[in-house]
Design an enzyme around this catalytic site. Sequence first.
Site, PDB file in Angstrom:
ATOM      1  N   HIS A   3      40.595  33.444  39.315  1.00 23.61           N
ATOM      2  CA  HIS A   3      41.256  32.370  40.552  1.00 23.61           C
ATOM      3  C   HIS A   3      40.920  31.349  39.998  1.00 23.61           C
ATOM      4  CE1 HIS A   3      43.966  31.214  43.327  1.00 23.61           C
ATOM      5  NE2 HIS A   3      45.088  31.826  43.445  1.00 23.61           N
ATOM      6  N   ASP A  25      34.601  36.394  45.491  1.00 22.64           N
ATOM      7  CA  ASP A  25      35.875  36.041  46.156  1.00 22.64           C
ATOM      8  C   ASP A  25      36.792  37.409  46.538  1.00 22.64           C
ATOM      9  OD1 ASP A  25      38.215  36.181  46.370  1.00 22.64           O
ATOM     10  OD2 ASP A  25      38.594  34.840  44.228  1.00 22.64           O
ATOM     11  N   GLN A  77      41.257  39.684  47.042  1.00 18.49           N
ATOM     12  CA  GLN A  77      42.175  41.277  46.480  1.00 18.49           C
ATOM     13  C   GLN A  77      41.235  42.464  46.827  1.00 18.49           C
ATOM     14  OE1 GLN A  77      44.984  40.614  45.115  1.00 18.49           O
ATOM     15  NE2 GLN A  77      45.671  38.720  44.876  1.00 18.49           N
ATOM     16  N   LYS A 115      46.122  38.558  53.176  1.00 20.41           N
ATOM     17  CA  LYS A 115      46.312  40.099  51.958  1.00 20.41           C
ATOM     18  C   LYS A 115      45.943  41.322  51.923  1.00 20.41           C
ATOM     19  CE  LYS A 115      45.283  36.294  47.920  1.00 20.41           C
ATOM     20  NZ  LYS A 115      46.356  35.907  47.487  1.00 20.41           N
ATOM     21  N   CYS A 140      47.961  31.631  38.855  1.00 23.50           N
ATOM     22  CA  CYS A 140      46.832  30.784  39.436  1.00 23.50           C
ATOM     23  C   CYS A 140      45.228  31.618  38.076  1.00 23.50           C
ATOM     24  CB  CYS A 140      46.875  31.135  40.685  1.00 23.50           C
ATOM     25  SG  CYS A 140      48.083  30.204  42.057  1.00 23.50           S
TER      26      CYS A 140
HETATM   27  N1  7TS Z   1      41.171  34.580  44.631  1.00 23.62           N
HETATM   28  C1  7TS Z   1      41.582  34.881  43.932  1.00 23.62           C
HETATM   29  C2  7TS Z   1      41.327  36.521  43.310  1.00 23.62           C
HETATM   30  C3  7TS Z   1      43.240  35.354  44.719  1.00 23.62           C
HETATM   31  O1  7TS Z   1      43.603  36.422  44.533  1.00 23.62           O
HETATM   32  C4  7TS Z   1      44.074  34.366  45.693  1.00 23.62           C
HETATM   33  C5  7TS Z   1      45.119  34.087  46.039  1.00 23.62           C
HETATM   34  C6  7TS Z   1      42.554  33.266  45.803  1.00 23.62           C
HETATM   35  C7  7TS Z   1      41.328  33.465  45.508  1.00 23.62           C
HETATM   36  C8  7TS Z   1      43.386  32.373  47.227  1.00 23.62           C
HETATM   37  O2  7TS Z   1      43.516  33.138  47.774  1.00 23.62           O
HETATM   38  P1  7TS Z   1      43.772  31.691  49.335  1.00 23.62           P
HETATM   39  O3  7TS Z   1      44.264  32.777  50.603  1.00 23.62           O
HETATM   40  O4  7TS Z   1      42.897  30.971  49.728  1.00 23.62           O
HETATM   41  O5  7TS Z   1      45.076  31.131  49.046  1.00 23.62           O
HETATM   42  N2  7TS Z   1      45.938  35.161  44.964  1.00 23.62           N
HETATM   43  C9  7TS Z   1      47.176  34.532  44.871  1.00 23.62           C
HETATM   44  C10 7TS Z   1      48.254  35.555  43.630  1.00 23.62           C
HETATM   45  O6  7TS Z   1      47.655  36.641  43.549  1.00 23.62           O
HETATM   46  N3  7TS Z   1      49.593  34.983  44.303  1.00 23.62           N
HETATM   47  O7  7TS Z   1      49.630  33.988  45.138  1.00 23.62           O
HETATM   48  C11 7TS Z   1      48.237  33.626  45.379  1.00 23.62           C
END
Ligand code: 7TS
Length: 420
Positions: A137, A214, A217, A240, A378
Amino acid sequence: MHTVTSQSDQDLKDRFLAIRGCRHHFPLLRQRVNGKPLVYFDNAATSQKPQVVIDTLMRYYEEENSNIHRGVHYLSERATQAYEAARVKVQHFLNAAHHREIIFVRGTTEGINLVSSTYGPMKVGPGDEILISTMEHHSNIVPWQILCEKTGGVLRVIPINDAGEIILGEYEKLLTPRTKIVALTHVSNALGTINPVRKMIDLAHAQGIPVLIDGAQAVPHMKVDVRELDADFYTFSAHKMFGPTGVGILYGKTKLLDAMPPYQGGGDMIKSVTFEKTIYNDLPYKFEAGTPSIAGGIGLGAAIDYMNELDMAGVAAFEQELLSYATRLVGEIPGLRIIGTAREKAGVLSFVIEGIHPHDIGTILDDEGIAIRTGHHCAQPVMQRFGVPATARASFAFYNTKEEIDVFIGALRKVIEVLG
Ligand code: 7TS
């Protein structure tokens, strides 16, 4: 003739039935969108929240709201206790050795930025390498690029195969004495690939290289044990995993966190301040400047309580069933190509349909009350790797159903009728 159902088949059926029964915990899922029952397949972007999490947030503001770590009055002590209890819940959730290793942050993005901007400059000098994978990401790419700009470090990228799996042989070749940190996603948001992080951490550690995972997910879908993985840093977002937005966790090993300089300066992260010298606070507060998302942290604790009541192995198996059902049915749609066909996959189905832009797929599905995500997710380098500008992505949670997948497949057929 009667069919013989083995005990374990029956067990699994009962467990799936219990999981299906959890859907009613999520009030938002009851609504209609564009006159149709909502089908929420955008769980990788953010999950929905169970009633207990919503109630916890309400109760916090109705009964406990107060600033933490700084008052002797009743409410401040109550809020502090609830917030610190949430930290201990996170510690147990991850099986971390100590609650001081649990840092509250805004989310995964901030967790990675915290490490890249504090640990990063301690480790990385000119010519030193940071190793990530093609499927990261942007939040696990850009912070490392910023670090490279500041330090003269070099970003190296582990290639993936056509199924969207890390090529382990290439990974091993890229681990060299110049590698100072490895930063990897546990599960890809764009492809669904579950990476063999345990093995990859072992390979890095064999050369003394620390690893950040990370877990954004991963945590909603599987049991994560940071000590079993031996991850040096592990980060995720509450939103999430059925918790609120605005809060997440960075786990780090005490030895590493202790050696790192603070991230931001301000209240709570100090022991004493004079104009001449400031003494920083102990872990975990050293990294927690300013008033945090108090309700968010407590809400995350409620989400963990909720997940602890779930049969997580059953959830994982149920989501696999949803994924294989959807994969089989979309496979029958002419012109549809799945992006991401790894052997080990979480409930993410990314796809393109020949001649139809993913945004148009998303718009027609929305008319049918179906929420999917379209775009680059992203993860633009993943799109480049597969030669597509964007994909449509359905991502599942345990509260989704096969009936919803049937509705989704019907709507995809409609997309092809209209635009194909
Ligand atoms: N890493 C992964 C693997 C992600 O899927 C996401 C967000 C992030 C980092 C960032 O997370 P945040 O909570 O700090 O924003 N992924 C997604 C997505 O797949 N669609 O919207 C956000």
